[in-house]
Scaffold this motif. Sequence first.
Motif, PDB file in Angstrom:
ATOM      1  N   MET A  80       0.811  -1.187  -0.039  1.00 19.78           N
ATOM      2  CA  MET A  80       0.167  -0.171  -0.116  1.00 19.78           C
ATOM      3  C   MET A  80       0.747   1.178   0.162  1.00 19.78           C
ATOM      4  N   GLY A  81       0.415   2.085  -0.698  1.00 20.34           N
ATOM      5  CA  GLY A  81       1.161   3.475  -1.010  1.00 20.34           C
ATOM      6  C   GLY A  81       0.287   4.394  -0.045  1.00 20.34           C
ATOM      7  N   ASP A  82       0.815   5.385   0.531  1.00 20.49           N
ATOM      8  CA  ASP A  82       0.081   6.582   1.220  1.00 20.49           C
ATOM      9  C   ASP A  82       0.372   8.051   0.562  1.00 20.49           C
ATOM     10  N   LEU A  83      -0.793   8.470   0.176  1.00 18.95           N
ATOM     11  CA  LEU A  83      -0.810   9.900  -0.123  1.00 18.95           C
ATOM     12  C   LEU A  83      -1.271  10.844   0.774  1.00 18.95           C
TER      13      LEU A  83
ATOM     14  N   TRP B  37       3.808  11.896  -1.750  1.00 19.30           N
ATOM     15  CA  TRP B  37       3.318  10.340  -2.091  1.00 19.30           C
ATOM     16  C   TRP B  37       4.476   9.539  -1.628  1.00 19.30           C
ATOM     17  N   ILE B  38       4.005   8.671  -0.714  1.00 17.85           N
ATOM     18  CA  ILE B  38       4.769   7.534  -0.404  1.00 17.85           C
ATOM     19  C   ILE B  38       4.748   6.144  -1.046  1.00 17.85           C
ATOM     20  N   PRO B  39       5.501   5.795  -2.073  1.00 19.53           N
ATOM     21  CA  PRO B  39       5.122   4.449  -2.598  1.00 19.53           C
ATOM     22  C   PRO B  39       5.044   3.235  -1.627  1.00 19.53           C
ATOM     23  N   ALA B  40       4.225   2.172  -2.196  1.00 19.30           N
ATOM     24  CA  ALA B  40       4.581   0.912  -1.000  1.00 19.30           C
ATOM     25  C   ALA B  40       5.928   0.583  -1.273  1.00 19.30           C
ATOM     26  N   GLY B  41       6.357  -0.095   0.033  1.00 18.88           N
ATOM     27  CA  GLY B  41       7.736  -0.705   0.044  1.00 18.88           C
ATOM     28  C   GLY B  41       8.585   0.327   0.494  1.00 18.88           C
ATOM     29  N   GLN B  42       8.443   1.673   0.697  1.00 15.51           N
ATOM     30  CA  GLN B  42       9.209   2.830   1.094  1.00 15.51           C
ATOM     31  C   GLN B  42       9.240   2.996   2.571  1.00 15.51           C
ATOM     32  N   PRO B  43      10.377   2.872   3.310  1.00 17.94           N
ATOM     33  CA  PRO B  43      10.334   3.427   4.745  1.00 17.94           C
ATOM     34  C   PRO B  43       9.998   4.953   4.599  1.00 17.94           C
ATOM     35  N   HIS B  44       8.998   5.219   5.714  1.00 20.20           N
ATOM     36  CA  HIS B  44       8.809   6.653   5.997  1.00 20.20           C
ATOM     37  C   HIS B  44       8.392   6.761   7.491  1.00 20.20           C
ATOM     38  N   GLN B  45       8.449   8.143   7.710  1.00 19.70           N
ATOM     39  CA  GLN B  45       8.009   8.467   9.020  1.00 19.70           C
ATOM     40  C   GLN B  45       7.593  10.127   9.073  1.00 19.70           C
ATOM     41  N   HIS B  46       6.475  10.291   9.894  1.00 25.54           N
ATOM     42  CA  HIS B  46       6.248  11.762   9.909  1.00 25.54           C
ATOM     43  C   HIS B  46       6.122  12.326  11.381  1.00 25.54           C
ATOM     44  N   ASN B  47       6.704  13.363  11.762  1.00 27.99           N
ATOM     45  CA  ASN B  47       6.788  14.057  12.848  1.00 27.99           C
ATOM     46  C   ASN B  47       6.139  15.553  12.779  1.00 27.99           C
ATOM     47  N   ALA B  48       5.795  16.056  14.055  1.00 26.59           N
ATOM     48  CA  ALA B  48       5.407  17.401  14.165  1.00 26.59           C
ATOM     49  C   ALA B  48       6.149  17.981  15.521  1.00 26.59           C
ATOM     50  N   LYS B  49       6.670  19.183  15.362  1.00 25.98           N
ATOM     51  CA  LYS B  49       7.313  19.964  16.380  1.00 25.98           C
ATOM     52  C   LYS B  49       6.183  20.633  16.939  1.00 25.98           C
ATOM     53  N   GLY B  50       5.285  21.132  16.243  1.00 26.57           N
ATOM     54  CA  GLY B  50       4.111  21.964  16.835  1.00 26.57           C
ATOM     55  C   GLY B  50       2.935  21.194  16.518  1.00 26.57           C
ATOM     56  N   MET B  51       1.883  21.566  15.712  1.00 22.92           N
ATOM     57  CA  MET B  51       0.656  21.018  15.206  1.00 22.92           C
ATOM     58  C   MET B  51       0.702  20.922  13.816  1.00 22.92           C
TER      59      MET B  51
ATOM     60  N   LYS C  11      -4.813   5.936   1.671  1.00 20.82           N
ATOM     61  CA  LYS C  11      -4.145   4.643   1.592  1.00 20.82           C
ATOM     62  C   LYS C  11      -4.418   3.983   0.138  1.00 20.82           C
ATOM     63  N   ILE C  12      -3.436   3.788  -0.528  1.00 23.12           N
ATOM     64  CA  ILE C  12      -3.730   3.309  -2.209  1.00 23.12           C
ATOM     65  C   ILE C  12      -3.088   1.888  -2.250  1.00 23.12           C
ATOM     66  N   PRO C  13      -3.744   0.929  -2.369  1.00 25.19           N
ATOM     67  CA  PRO C  13      -3.232  -0.437  -2.592  1.00 25.19           C
ATOM     68  C   PRO C  13      -2.628  -0.491  -3.765  1.00 25.19           C
ATOM     69  N   THR C  14      -1.386  -1.338  -3.967  1.00 30.68           N
ATOM     70  CA  THR C  14      -0.535  -1.839  -5.275  1.00 30.68           C
ATOM     71  C   THR C  14      -1.676  -2.498  -6.207  1.00 30.68           C
TER      72      THR C  14
END
Length: 125
Positions: free
Chosen positions: A43-46, A100-114, A121-124
Amino acid sequence: LNTPVKGSRGLEPLKSFSKENNIPLGIIEDKEAVNEAEIHMNMGDLWYCIEGFAEFIFGGKLIDPSPIKSVEGDVNEKELKGKGIIGGSAIVMKAGDWVWIPAGQPHQHNAKGMARLFIIKIPTA
């Protein structure tokens, strides 16, 4: 009106509606949040930034990857979590930005504020 709370959470009413109807989308609110690094193999994440700022780290290599376990104890080898990412690229999203984060790609998101983020979520194929 939702008052931001420290951490990461899905926002209602979309959170319940998506779960009840098995629809792979949601609105996530991060406030002073550091989320786990992950990989979705099928699954990819948009992502769309609705408001605020969020840092996304993607690519590179997942640190100490392990499969996700459900509450029932089932193991999903196609969904991995890790302690971070080595050698990835970082960008800062602001309101109006897409990532766009393609399927199989490591990713992480963070927020210092808000930040409030819309995710699809888009299936392959």
